[in-house]
Design an enzyme around this catalytic site. Structure first.
Site, PDB file in Angstrom:
ATOM      1  N   ALA A   1       2.906   0.206   1.684  1.00  0.00           N
ATOM      2  CA  ALA A   1       4.378  -0.337   1.606  1.00  0.00           C
ATOM      3  C   ALA A   1       5.378   0.658   1.784  1.00  0.00           C
ATOM      4  O   ALA A   1       6.576   0.537   2.542  1.00  0.00           O
ATOM      5  CB  ALA A   1       4.400  -0.947   0.052  1.00  0.00           C
TER       6      ALA A   1
ATOM      7  N   GLY B   1      -2.734  -9.732   2.225  1.00  0.00           N
ATOM      8  CA  GLY B   1      -2.361 -10.561   1.231  1.00  0.00           C
ATOM      9  C   GLY B   1      -1.366  -9.825   0.051  1.00  0.00           C
ATOM     10  O   GLY B   1      -1.071 -10.280  -0.959  1.00  0.00           O
TER      11      GLY B   1
ATOM     12  N   LYS C   1       7.796   3.377  -3.666  1.00  0.00           N
ATOM     13  CA  LYS C   1       6.374   3.693  -3.802  1.00  0.00           C
ATOM     14  C   LYS C   1       5.647   2.301  -3.876  1.00  0.00           C
ATOM     15  O   LYS C   1       5.973   1.511  -4.091  1.00  0.00           O
ATOM     16  CB  LYS C   1       5.980   4.663  -4.952  1.00  0.00           C
ATOM     17  CG  LYS C   1       6.639   5.933  -4.989  1.00  0.00           C
ATOM     18  CD  LYS C   1       6.282   6.948  -6.174  1.00  0.00           C
ATOM     19  CE  LYS C   1       7.408   6.508  -7.281  1.00  0.00           C
ATOM     20  NZ  LYS C   1       7.250   7.610  -8.222  1.00  0.00           N
ATOM     21  N   GLY C   2       4.104   2.621  -3.521  1.00  0.00           N
ATOM     22  CA  GLY C   2       3.322   1.500  -3.568  1.00  0.00           C
ATOM     23  C   GLY C   2       2.919   1.155  -5.135  1.00  0.00           C
ATOM     24  O   GLY C   2       2.891   1.854  -5.923  1.00  0.00           O
TER      25      GLY C   2
ATOM     26  N   GLU D   1      -2.324  -0.234  -6.107  1.00  0.00           N
ATOM     27  CA  GLU D   1      -3.433   0.101  -7.015  1.00  0.00           C
ATOM     28  C   GLU D   1      -3.290   0.558  -8.319  1.00  0.00           C
ATOM     29  O   GLU D   1      -3.932   0.736  -9.208  1.00  0.00           O
ATOM     30  CB  GLU D   1      -4.067   1.248  -6.267  1.00  0.00           C
ATOM     31  CG  GLU D   1      -4.812   0.906  -4.684  1.00  0.00           C
ATOM     32  CD  GLU D   1      -5.236   1.937  -3.951  1.00  0.00           C
ATOM     33  OE1 GLU D   1      -5.227   3.141  -4.396  1.00  0.00           O
ATOM     34  OE2 GLU D   1      -6.243   1.827  -3.067  1.00  0.00           O
TER      35      GLU D   1
END
Lengths: 734, 316
Positions: free
Chosen positions: A515, A472, A688-689, A692
């Site tokens: 990612a 998602g 970077k992701g 979170e």
């Protein structure tokens, strides 16, 4: 491809597709109900039977007897797979208690049987005919009671997880301004929309699982370990996942029972965990107890900081480490962090979105607010005053990039922070008390090895295959963007296929690494394909320009499709140089709440996150990730709690009516701003992701806003109104 | 879910007769609560009598100047009715504070009155619950009881009635009309419709087996400010921690009922004389006999504060 030095200027610095807001390419499938989720894959195997899992009625003890005769005789029943008939299955990655088998009960709703029938209704009806007698054993279900006897967790290299720098005790004792506060966070459920679900089928010794799992390669090897079969005999396919949040990182009982039931019946078997099983049968975020001690000079400079954390799990195994962000966020020469894990007999705790940090920020970032008040300082200024130059807990280590101060300052401007009154309880809007809060957020920006295969057809159409998952998050889209950019084609020329273990192993979706890692892997495979094309057609692919479906060389232009069908496979690996850096993502989170002065009802009015997370590959889907994290953080702050019954040893509110998560009406307005940064240490895409980062800090901003509104500080999450009602002004006085 | 047989009734009397004749039979209307409970085998009817074809979905003006609401009027239709919105605003507000749009479309007036407790021990068939399995004990009393009753409870049961609509009906002095096998009808004042758990917590209300609700009758309008204030942990789609239904007149007199605190909507008429003295005066009388648990004792100050908020809203 090894990424062995910080990225220089590359094609992503002039990107036309990467970095631009792109609607998710799987969006139409989702919105029209045509994305096939695991339980709906009626076409993958003929003659599917339905399995229904029975969970243990006790939390600890053993099965004395199990009578399945009536269930076996019930209409439509094909088989009953019963735990006493099986040896405990093997331990897969991330599991503590066996997912099935044997007579020992390790936690409530542990799978003890599975009824297989022609229809779901028949399986469910028959399941209630199983009569199980138990021998109940006493268990430990109370973290507060168990915490004093807890051991230090095993840290890196198995060493006790206690880190010190300088002399904390002496510096804290000498500090003119001190804070010593204890915070608690409750057990939380992932509460994803799609429960765990699997269809399993055997062909000889070959097992296929159509399932809902975040980590395909882990799932494949774990399933092999659990069943004692060879990994190459397991295929896992999970193209669409209805939310995971860490709850689907590992194989759980749906997959194990489907595989065993399919073996027992000789038919494909499908199983979805019924909602009440999700809380107690699967994993959850562990509750924590956290103690923060911070000593500061009167000018706000922190001289001593200690963060100790207690959580519990079966056998005292891996806990929830709330201290993770503390060595990263604020300066201070004298430090201590310690992480203790007690043995509890509740269901298994494990990773949930930003494991450790999500709970840790709820303590640390409130402690900073409390310290600011003691110092008489603005909480933003306190944070800026303690901005470190190198990693505070490991001063030899550099930050690859860090723009937290920019996030805080820009956020303060955008949010109208200057209107905040530092003294709490001062702002009224009719019956409502209004307050603002701020918190910083840190979440690591890790990467993992990630592979992909790229195929170019005769028509120049590009197909990317990788076992990366899209839970998602937008993986389909950012991988397509990466491939389109690298191959110089438009987005509609790229097809992305995910989630199948027959594809090259990827980083998977977890730990906010998906990612950056999976796009780097796709890039590596595309570079290999470009080089293969160059080798075939006789040019240097690394200096050629791939654009608009053509290859532009100094002396000629070739249509990409002229290279003919070709396939290349590669993976990205990450070199040693990274060890010199801390690669993190940062955010400043702001929140305004209103609290009804009479009843204490708390309503979030607006939230803002200003994020520093390197190149944002797709601002549209990245924003979705961050606002999703902010919603979850607001839930953690205000309402989410798996309530523990300490007598029976289980999570009582095990459905979505009892376990409340925020609804639309709770979250009226959210804004997300991304700083325009690139992190060359992170990946070739300098990305970077953010999956979170969005849950690290906003909960503390909510808590701080609630304090600013009311003047009542609650340190036990969730901050429900019963915990501060008596501190509000008396009704007669309002 | 246990196997069951199913039929569609053609008249209220016939429906009542069929159910009265079979101990395991139950009426089925919207099914928003019953079907969920059947899936969990908390309810295990052997026969369902579907009443959806009965002509009970109208809201008519009653000869006494009030409204006669058919048992099958949906929650959505009832809340949206112009006459209800104009004259019985507390009822509209209570209904829209409950459930979700989809559920309100399906749920009926009679069914709403009959929804069962949301006590988590009632919902988990592994746990003791005197309401679900008489004699098995109460799991909630010494367990997780934050949502549960503070007043009118017994050693056997501390469940709450979870609905909102009935709390409004309680301040409006509605009556519940029923029919029994053989066609005998009766009118039950809403105050006497739900019962306290006592020694028979399995009985939520005073209906006899096979007695079918046909209508809910509202007396003629009483004017005043109509407010329903539902306090919960999130802004929507949650059961009340405490709710207040109030009709308050210009002179400060009025009627007040509380939801989320007892096995039935909780109203103490004798305490209402104290309303003009303020919320504390009224609630100290209303909750004089309260026996809360450690988990839910906050509901008593919360009830006081919620009523204070309601009074403040009437003055705004």
């Amino acid at each position: 491809m090894e990424f062995n030095a910080p990225a220089g200027t590359n094609l992503f610095d002039r990107a036309k597709i990467v970095g631009h807001s792109t609607p998710r390419i799987d969006g139409p499938l989702k919105t029209t109900g045509t994305a096939p989720y695991a339980y709906e894959r009626h076409d993958v195997a003929p003659d599917q039977a339905y399995g229904y899992i029975v969970g243990s009625a006790i939390a600890k003890g053993r099965i004395v007897s199990m009578d399945v005769a009536d269930a076996r005789a019930a209409p439509g029943v094909i088989a009953v797979v019963a735990a006493p008939d099986y040896a405990p299955v093997g331990q897969g990655q991330g599991n503590i208690a066996p997912l099935f088998g044997g007579g020992e009960i390790a936690h409530y709703h542990q799978a003890i049987a599975c009824v297989v029938a022609e229809t779901f209704e028949q399986a469910r009806a028959a399941s209630s005919l199983i009569r199980t007698r138990y021998d109940r054993a006493p268990g430990m279900f109370d973290l507060a009671e168990a915490a004093p006897g807890a051991s230090l967790a095993k840290g890196r290299g198995g060493k006790p997880d206690l880190k010190t720098l300088g002399n904390f005790e002496a510096a804290f004792a000498a500090a003119p301004v001190k804070l010593d506060a204890k915070y608690t966070t409750p057990d939380e459920s992932h509460a994803m929309m799609e429960p765990h679900a699997t269809i399993a089928a055997w062909k000889g010794d070959q097992l296929t699982l159509w399932t809902s799992n975040q980590m395909i390669d882990w799932a494949k090897s774990s399933m092999a370990e659990i069943l004692g079969i060879k990994p190459e005999n397991v295929r896992v396919d999970s193209p669409f996942i209805g939310g995971g949040f860490g709850g689907k990182l590992f194989i759980r009982s749906d997959a194990v029972m489907a595989a065993l039931a399919a073996k027992a019946t000789g038919r494909p078997v499908k199983i979805a965990l019924q909602r009440p099983l999700v809380a107690n049968n699967t994993t959850h975020r562990h509750a924590t107890i956290q103690r923060l001690r911070i000593g500061a000079e009167r000018d706000g400079r922190i001289t001593a900081i200690a963060h100790e954390n207690w959580s519990g799990n079966i056998g005292g195994e891996k806990g929830e480490d709330g201290t993770l962000q503390t060595p990263k966020l604020y300066a201070g020469a004298n430090r201590l962090t310690a992480n203790y894990v007690a043995a509890l007999d509740l269901p298994e705790g494990n990773a949930m979105r930003a494991p450790g940090e999500a709970a840790g920020h709820l303590a640390l970032e409130v402690a900073m607010d409390e310290l600011a008040e003691r110092l008489g300082m603005d909480p933003i200024e306190l944070r800026i005053r303690n901005e470190p130059e190198t990693v505070p807990g490991n001063p030899g280590k550099k930050f690859s990039q860090r723009n937290l101060v920019r996030c805080l300052r820009q956020g303060a401007d955008l949010f109208g922070w200057s209107h905040r009154r530092s003294k709490p309880g001062q702002v009224r809007d009719g019956r409502w008390l209004v307050g603002m809060g701020v918190a910083a957020g840190y979440r690591g920006g890790p990467v993992q090895k990630s592979g992909a295969r790229v195929h170019m057809g005769n028509d120049g159409q590009i197909t990317v295959e990788t076992d990366m998952t899209d839970i998602g998050t937008g993986s389909y889209t950012i991988i397509a963007q990466t491939a389109a950019e690298t191959m110089g084609v438009s987005l509609d020329r790229v097809t992305v296929k995910l989630g199948d273990s027959r594809f090259p192993a990827s980083a998977g979706s977890g730990g906010q690494w998906g990612a950056a890692s999976s796009t780097a892997g796709a890039y590596a495979a595309c570079v290999s394909l470009r080089r293969a094309i160059g080798a075939k057609l006789g040019f240097d692919a690394d200096t050629a320009t791939f654009a608009e479906g053509k290859i532009h060389l100094s002396n000629r232009t070739i249509a990409l499709s002229d290279a003919g069908p070709m396939t290349a496979e590669d993976s990205i690996t990450f070199g040693e140089f990274k060890r010199d850096y801390d690669v993190g993502t940062y955010a400043a989170h702001f929140c305004e709440v209103a609290v009804e002065a009479y009843t204490g009802e708390c309503r979030v009015r607006r939230m803002l996150a200003v994020c520093d997370a390197g190149r944002i590959l797709n601002p549209l889907s990245a924003r979705s990730q961050v606002i999703g994290g902010m919603v979850m953080a607001a839930g953690a702050a205000l309402m989410e709690e798996l309530a523990v019954d300490k007598r029976f040893g289980f999570f009582v509110n095990h459905d979505l009516a009892g376990y409340e998560v925020p609804v639309h009406a709770d979250i009226p307005h959210q804004e997300v701003v991304f700083l325009d940064t690139q992190d060359p240490v992170s990946s070739p895409l300098k990305a970077k992701g953010v999956g979170e980062l969005g849950i690290c800090g906003p909960g503390a901003a909510v808590a701080n806003a609630l304090y600013n509104a009311t003047g009542v500080r609650v340190r036990n999450y969730p901050i429900t109104l019963d915990k501060y009602l008596e501190g509000l002004p008396e009704p007669e006085a309002i | 879910m246990k196997s069951f047989t199913y039929e569609r009734a053609t008249s209220p009397e016939q429906a009542a007769a069929i159910v009265a004749d079979r101990p395991g039979a139950k009426f089925l209307a919207g099914g928003t609560n019953l079907l969920d409970l059947m899936k969990l085998e908390i309810e295990t009817p052997t026969h369902l009598v579907d009443v959806q074809d009965l002509n009970l979905a109208r809201i008519d003006e009653d000869t006494n100047g009030g409204l006669r609401i058919g048992a099958l009027v949906s929650n959505t239709a009832l809340a949206a009715d112009d006459r209800v919105r104009r004259d019985y605003g507390v009822l509209t507000r209570a209904i829209v504070a409950g459930a979700s749009g989809q559920l309100r479309n399906k749920a009926t007036t009679a069914g709403n009155l009959l929804q069962r407790t949301r006590c988590p021990y009632f919902y988990d068939t592994n746990m003791p619950c005197n309401k679900r399995r008489p004699g098995s004990g109460c799991g909630a009393l010494a367990g997780y009881s934050r949502q549960l009753a503070v007043v009118g409870s017994s050693e056997q049961c501390i469940a709450t009635y979870p609905g909102d609509m009935a709390v409004a009906l309680r301040v409006l002095d509605a009556t519940v009309e029923t029919v029994k096998a053989g066609g005998k009808t009766r009118s039950i004042p809403i105050a006497e419709f739900h019962r306290l758990p006592g020694d028979e917590p399995q009985r939520d209300n005073t209906l006899e087996h096979g007695e079918l609700i046909t209508a809910v009758v509202l007396p003629k309008p009483i004017g005043g400010r109509h407010i329903y204030h539902k306090v919960r942990d999130r802004a929507s789609y949650a059961f009340a921690l405490v709710s207040v239904a109030a009709v308050i007149q210009k002179d400060g007199s009025g009627r007040v009922a509380f939801g989320g605190v007892a096995h039935k909507p909780w109203r103490v008429e004798a305490a209402e004389a104290a309303l003009h003295q303020g919320s504390s005066a009224l609630t100290s009388r209303v909750f004089a006999d309260a026996r809360p648990t450690e988990d839910n004792k906050f509901k008593i100050p919360l009830a006081k504060r919620t009523l204070a908020s309601v009074i403040a809203q009437t003055r705004a």
